[in-house]
Each structure stands twice: as C-alpha cells, then as structure tokens.
Design a protein around this motif. Structure first.
Motif, PDB file in Angstrom:
ATOM      1  N   VAL A 149       0.833  -1.202   0.000  1.00 47.17           N
ATOM      2  CA  VAL A 149       0.000   0.000   0.000  1.00 47.17           C
ATOM      3  C   VAL A 149       0.869   1.254   0.000  1.00 47.17           C
ATOM      4  O   VAL A 149       0.550   2.257  -0.655  1.00 47.17           O
ATOM      5  CB  VAL A 149      -0.956  -0.007   1.205  1.00 47.17           C
ATOM      6  N   GLY A 150       1.980   1.201   0.701  1.00 47.61           N
ATOM      7  CA  GLY A 150       2.866   2.346   0.739  1.00 47.61           C
ATOM      8  C   GLY A 150       3.383   2.729  -0.640  1.00 47.61           C
ATOM      9  O   GLY A 150       3.544   3.917  -0.947  1.00 47.61           O
ATOM     10  N   ALA A 151       3.635   1.715  -1.463  1.00 46.95           N
ATOM     11  CA  ALA A 151       4.130   1.963  -2.819  1.00 46.95           C
ATOM     12  C   ALA A 151       3.042   2.518  -3.730  1.00 46.95           C
ATOM     13  O   ALA A 151       3.349   3.063  -4.795  1.00 46.95           O
ATOM     14  CB  ALA A 151       4.699   0.677  -3.408  1.00 46.95           C
ATOM     15  N   LYS A 152       1.787   2.373  -3.320  1.00 43.65           N
ATOM     16  CA  LYS A 152       0.658   2.821  -4.138  1.00 43.65           C
ATOM     17  C   LYS A 152       0.058   4.136  -3.633  1.00 43.65           C
ATOM     18  O   LYS A 152      -0.919   4.630  -4.200  1.00 43.65           O
ATOM     19  CB  LYS A 152      -0.429   1.745  -4.140  1.00 43.65           C
ATOM     20  N   THR A 153       0.611   4.687  -2.554  1.00 41.98           N
ATOM     21  CA  THR A 153       0.118   5.944  -1.988  1.00 41.98           C
ATOM     22  C   THR A 153       1.305   6.879  -1.781  1.00 41.98           C
ATOM     23  O   THR A 153       2.464   6.483  -1.956  1.00 41.98           O
ATOM     24  CB  THR A 153      -0.609   5.702  -0.649  1.00 41.98           C
ATOM     25  N   GLU A 154       1.007   8.116  -1.338  1.00 43.55           N
ATOM     26  CA  GLU A 154       2.069   9.110  -1.228  1.00 43.55           C
ATOM     27  C   GLU A 154       2.193   9.745   0.152  1.00 43.55           C
ATOM     28  O   GLU A 154       3.294  10.054   0.592  1.00 43.55           O
ATOM     29  CB  GLU A 154       1.857  10.225  -2.257  1.00 43.55           C
ATOM     30  N   ARG A 155       1.068   9.960   0.840  1.00 45.66           N
ATOM     31  CA  ARG A 155       1.115  10.781   2.054  1.00 45.66           C
ATOM     32  C   ARG A 155       0.464  10.133   3.261  1.00 45.66           C
ATOM     33  O   ARG A 155       0.897  10.379   4.393  1.00 45.66           O
ATOM     34  CB  ARG A 155       0.414  12.126   1.815  1.00 45.66           C
ATOM     35  N   ILE A 156      -0.575   9.390   3.084  1.00 48.56           N
ATOM     36  CA  ILE A 156      -1.361   8.880   4.202  1.00 48.56           C
ATOM     37  C   ILE A 156      -0.499   8.014   5.113  1.00 48.56           C
ATOM     38  O   ILE A 156       0.363   7.262   4.647  1.00 48.56           O
ATOM     39  CB  ILE A 156      -2.587   8.097   3.680  1.00 48.56           C
ATOM     40  N   ARG A 157      -0.703   8.142   6.413  1.00 48.43           N
ATOM     41  CA  ARG A 157       0.029   7.300   7.356  1.00 48.43           C
ATOM     42  C   ARG A 157      -0.481   5.866   7.242  1.00 48.43           C
ATOM     43  O   ARG A 157      -1.665   5.621   6.990  1.00 48.43           O
ATOM     44  CB  ARG A 157      -0.130   7.800   8.788  1.00 48.43           C
ATOM     45  N   LEU A 158       0.417   4.909   7.475  1.00 48.19           N
ATOM     46  CA  LEU A 158       0.117   3.490   7.320  1.00 48.19           C
ATOM     47  C   LEU A 158       0.417   2.773   8.624  1.00 48.19           C
ATOM     48  O   LEU A 158       1.469   2.987   9.230  1.00 48.19           O
ATOM     49  CB  LEU A 158       0.964   2.889   6.196  1.00 48.19           C
ATOM     50  N   GLY A 159      -0.517   1.899   9.048  1.00 42.59           N
ATOM     51  CA  GLY A 159      -0.288   1.235  10.319  1.00 42.59           C
ATOM     52  C   GLY A 159      -0.997  -0.084  10.463  1.00 42.59           C
ATOM     53  O   GLY A 159      -1.853  -0.464   9.672  1.00 42.59           O
ATOM     54  N   SER A 160      -0.624  -0.788  11.503  1.00 41.69           N
ATOM     55  CA  SER A 160      -1.201  -2.097  11.829  1.00 41.69           C
ATOM     56  C   SER A 160      -2.249  -1.914  12.912  1.00 41.69           C
ATOM     57  O   SER A 160      -2.023  -1.225  13.906  1.00 41.69           O
ATOM     58  CB  SER A 160      -0.114  -3.047  12.318  1.00 41.69           C
ATOM     59  N   GLY A 161      -3.376  -2.566  12.719  1.00 37.97           N
ATOM     60  CA  GLY A 161      -4.427  -2.448  13.704  1.00 37.97           C
ATOM     61  C   GLY A 161      -5.019  -3.791  14.083  1.00 37.97           C
ATOM     62  O   GLY A 161      -6.207  -3.969  13.898  1.00 37.97           O
ATOM     63  N   ALA A 162      -4.211  -4.740  14.529  1.00 34.72           N
ATOM     64  CA  ALA A 162      -2.864  -4.552  15.082  1.00 34.72           C
ATOM     65  C   ALA A 162      -1.984  -5.744  14.723  1.00 34.72           C
ATOM     66  O   ALA A 162      -2.489  -6.791  14.323  1.00 34.72           O
ATOM     67  CB  ALA A 162      -2.949  -4.455  16.600  1.00 34.72           C
ATOM     68  N   VAL A 163      -0.659  -5.574  14.907  1.00 35.72           N
ATOM     69  CA  VAL A 163       0.222  -6.731  14.969  1.00 35.72           C
ATOM     70  C   VAL A 163      -0.032  -7.413  16.307  1.00 35.72           C
ATOM     71  O   VAL A 163      -0.003  -6.763  17.360  1.00 35.72           O
ATOM     72  CB  VAL A 163       1.702  -6.303  14.869  1.00 35.72           C
ATOM     73  N   LEU A 164      -0.287  -8.702  16.288  1.00 37.72           N
ATOM     74  CA  LEU A 164      -0.629  -9.427  17.513  1.00 37.72           C
ATOM     75  C   LEU A 164       0.659  -9.907  18.170  1.00 37.72           C
ATOM     76  O   LEU A 164       1.171 -10.994  17.926  1.00 37.72           O
ATOM     77  CB  LEU A 164      -1.573 -10.578  17.175  1.00 37.72           C
ATOM     78  N   LEU A 165       1.182  -9.061  19.043  1.00 36.68           N
ATOM     79  CA  LEU A 165       2.541  -9.196  19.560  1.00 36.68           C
ATOM     80  C   LEU A 165       2.840 -10.510  20.268  1.00 36.68           C
ATOM     81  O   LEU A 165       3.982 -10.999  20.165  1.00 36.68           O
ATOM     82  CB  LEU A 165       2.850  -8.007  20.474  1.00 36.68           C
ATOM     83  N   PRO A 166       1.906 -11.134  20.991  1.00 34.28           N
ATOM     84  CA  PRO A 166       2.274 -12.390  21.666  1.00 34.28           C
ATOM     85  C   PRO A 166       2.777 -13.485  20.725  1.00 34.28           C
ATOM     86  O   PRO A 166       3.473 -14.399  21.171  1.00 34.28           O
ATOM     87  CB  PRO A 166       0.962 -12.808  22.346  1.00 34.28           C
ATOM     88  N   HIS A 167       2.454 -13.397  19.444  1.00 34.24           N
ATOM     89  CA  HIS A 167       2.871 -14.437  18.508  1.00 34.24           C
ATOM     90  C   HIS A 167       4.322 -14.296  18.055  1.00 34.24           C
ATOM     91  O   HIS A 167       4.875 -15.239  17.490  1.00 34.24           O
ATOM     92  CB  HIS A 167       1.991 -14.398  17.248  1.00 34.24           C
ATOM     93  N   TYR A 168       4.949 -13.125  18.279  1.00 39.42           N
ATOM     94  CA  TYR A 168       6.180 -12.833  17.549  1.00 39.42           C
ATOM     95  C   TYR A 168       7.337 -12.425  18.443  1.00 39.42           C
ATOM     96  O   TYR A 168       7.168 -11.911  19.551  1.00 39.42           O
ATOM     97  CB  TYR A 168       5.910 -11.715  16.528  1.00 39.42           C
ATOM     98  N   SER A 169       8.538 -12.595  17.885  1.00 36.09           N
ATOM     99  CA  SER A 169       9.753 -12.065  18.493  1.00 36.09           C
ATOM    100  C   SER A 169       9.750 -10.546  18.421  1.00 36.09           C
ATOM    101  O   SER A 169       9.482  -9.977  17.357  1.00 36.09           O
ATOM    102  CB  SER A 169      10.979 -12.612  17.749  1.00 36.09           C
ATOM    103  N   PRO A 170      10.044  -9.855  19.530  1.00 36.90           N
ATOM    104  CA  PRO A 170      10.080  -8.390  19.456  1.00 36.90           C
ATOM    105  C   PRO A 170      11.125  -7.881  18.468  1.00 36.90           C
ATOM    106  O   PRO A 170      10.923  -6.840  17.841  1.00 36.90           O
ATOM    107  CB  PRO A 170      10.401  -7.966  20.896  1.00 36.90           C
ATOM    108  N   LEU A 171      12.232  -8.609  18.289  1.00 37.63           N
ATOM    109  CA  LEU A 171      13.229  -8.187  17.316  1.00 37.63           C
ATOM    110  C   LEU A 171      12.645  -8.196  15.909  1.00 37.63           C
ATOM    111  O   LEU A 171      12.851  -7.257  15.124  1.00 37.63           O
ATOM    112  CB  LEU A 171      14.462  -9.096  17.382  1.00 37.63           C
TER     113      LEU A 171
END
Length: 320
Positions: free
Chosen positions: A73-95
C-alpha cells in the motif's frame, strides 16, 4: 483531516481501519485490490491514516500479515500514514517486529504506525499452529513490550550483548497499543505509547478506560503526552433508509452465522457527523479510526466518501 479547535468548534480527525474483507463471490486477490483502492481513496479524501488488521485462518478476511500489505500500500500511496491495527505481539519475536516496522519506516519516512494487540487473532488450533502456547506468551507480554520498545530506541541487550533492529530509520514508527479493556490501556499508560480503544467490538463504552489511560500515562522517549484513537463502526449512506437496509443485512448475517455484529453508528452523513461529534465530546478523543462493515465494496467506499464529505464540509467530492 487534522483536528482543529476554534472556541468550541472541533473538526474531527478520522482514519480508516480496514479488516480487508473477502466478500462472498470474490477472490482473496480482489479483496486485496479493494484494500489498495480504499487506501488510495482515503488519502485523496483527507483521511489521516490507513490501518489494516491481522487475522489468521478466517475465511472472510484476507490479511494475515499487515506488514506485507502495508509495504504494498505504501508503494501505491504518497502521504497517508500506514499502520497495523494490530500486529498481535504475543505471537512474535520483538526483534522481528522491530525489524519489520523499522524497514517500513525507512521505506516510507514519517508515515508508519506500529499498532500492537494482545488478541489471539484466530481459532484455538490456528493459534497453536502459529505460535504454540498463546496464554504463556500473553503472560510474558509486559517483558515483550519492554524489549520491543528498547529495540526501537537502540537500547536492547541480549545476554549482555547489544542487539540492533535494522535498518535504523531517521523517523521511527509511532507506537500504539490497541484493546477493548482496561489491561491494554494500562500497558499503554505504563510504557508511554498511544492508545486505541476498540469501541465497536467492546461491551464497555470505554470512557472510563480512556480517562484512566490519560491519568496514568507515563511520558516516554517515544511519546511525551497521551494520545488516543477511538475505533468505531460506521454505516453511512445517502439516505436513512439505505443505512437502515445495511444495518438489517448485517443483523441478519449475524443471526445466520451466529457471529456477533459490530456496534455501529449509522445514518446519513449529517446524522453520522453529529453522532461522531457527540462522541468526541463524551470521550475527549483525539481521532476516530473508522471501520465500515458494509458487505459491498462499492457501498463501503461510498460510506467513506460520504463521511469525508460531511466532516470536511465540502459540497461535492469527485467520486472517481
């Protein structure tokens, strides 16, 4: 649509939360094309952010990896902020999470939001296949959040050795905690991040939760003052009868499937605008994150267009 205040006048700030629905009769590829189209139109119509959610093995939803979709999506847009709603953190390594979103922040400077959640994001067997003992990982979440924030500030060590999440963008991702209850708000206040209350999927109205977050907020290197988003479901249509039609369709779908339906604000643009302004006062909220549950891609896009038109007070928009 930044918030502005002139006396008692408040211009609402609004953003998009896209669950990336795969509607009946459509492919996952089409669902993803619709996600890109929504982000592009949201940018054109003045929405502040485009966020997408993470779900696993859910037939009606097409986004399992927000970080991958946001790169596209970032490559297809120019200005709008992009974010996760949400990354489900318990599944993943913080690194790994820090690396994902620092890479996005380097690709799209000043545009990236890292929204963190603590929900499983799928049924029990899917969750076990994804990351093992989810409850144990949730119990470790405060440590995981602390490690992630240290990585985002180049202050993390593993067994006494410095570990750096690369690349190192000049403008890092803004960090938000998402939730529907007090615990997520407590984490956001303790670690000094923004907070998003999922009003549309919570049994609580959340006024007390947002107030507690603000009262208990501890400034951090990432954020000096509390910031809030309120995630709400909106059904906006050209007429009250059309809006009522979509409410009826969603209620009937909920009855047939046994799934709960979202609590939605519904009506014409003028009516929805008034309801959001009332909520702005009630919640003392900075910004709304809008999810539109209408099960029709064209009508969903029109919902966002009409809402943008009403909030900006523009007489007419180019609907192309």
């Amino acid at each position: 649509m930044p918030e502005t205040r002139t006396g008692t006048s408040v211009q609402l700030a609004v953003s998009v939360l896209d669950l990336v629905p795969r509607l009946p009769g459509y492919s996952d590829e089409e669902a993803l094309r619709q996600a890109v189209s929504l982000a592009q139109h949201a940018e054109k119509w003045g929405y502040t952010r485009y966020w997408t959610a993470e779900h696993h093995d859910m037939p009606g939803l097409a986004c399992t990896s927000p970080e991958v979709l946001l790169a596209h999506v970032g490559a297809k847009t120019e200005r709008i902020r992009l974010g996760s709603g949400a990354v489900l953190l318990p599944h993943y390594s913080p690194l790994k999470v820090a690396e994902w979103f620092r890479l996005l922040a380097a690709l799209y400077p000043g545009r990236i939001d890292l929204g963190l959640g603590r929900a499983p994001g799928g049924e029990a067997h899917t969750v076990m296949a994804l990351s093992g003992n989810f409850l144990a990982r949730v119990a470790e979440l405060p440590k995981t959040i602390a490690s992630l924030l240290e990585l985002l500030q180049d202050a993390y060590e593993y067994e006494g050795h410095a570990v750096t999440a690369r690349p190192q963008p000049q403008i890092g991702p803004a960090v938000w905690m998402l939730g529907t209850n007090k615990k997520s708000a407590e984490y956001a206040a303790k670690f000094g991040t923004g907070y998003v209350f999922g009003q549309f999927m919570s049994e609580r109205d959340g006024v007390d939760i947002l107030a507690a977050y603000r009262a208990d907020f501890t400034p951090s290197a990432l954020q000096s003052a509390p910031k809030t988003l309120l995630a709400v479901s909106v059904i906006c249509a050209g007429t009250e009868s059309e809006a009522a039609h979509w409410v009826q369709v969603l209620d009937e779908t909920a009855r047939q499937t046994g799934w709960g339906s979202f609590r939605s604000i519904s009506g014409t643009p003028h009516s929805v605008h008034k309801q959001l302004k009332d909520m702005q006062c009630e919640y003392a909220n900075d910004e709304f994150l809008i999810v539109c549950p209408i099960p029709d891609y064209a009508a969903r896009l029109e919902c966002y267009r009409l809402l943008a038109e009403a909030l900006r007070g523009v007489a007419a928009f180019d609907g192309a």
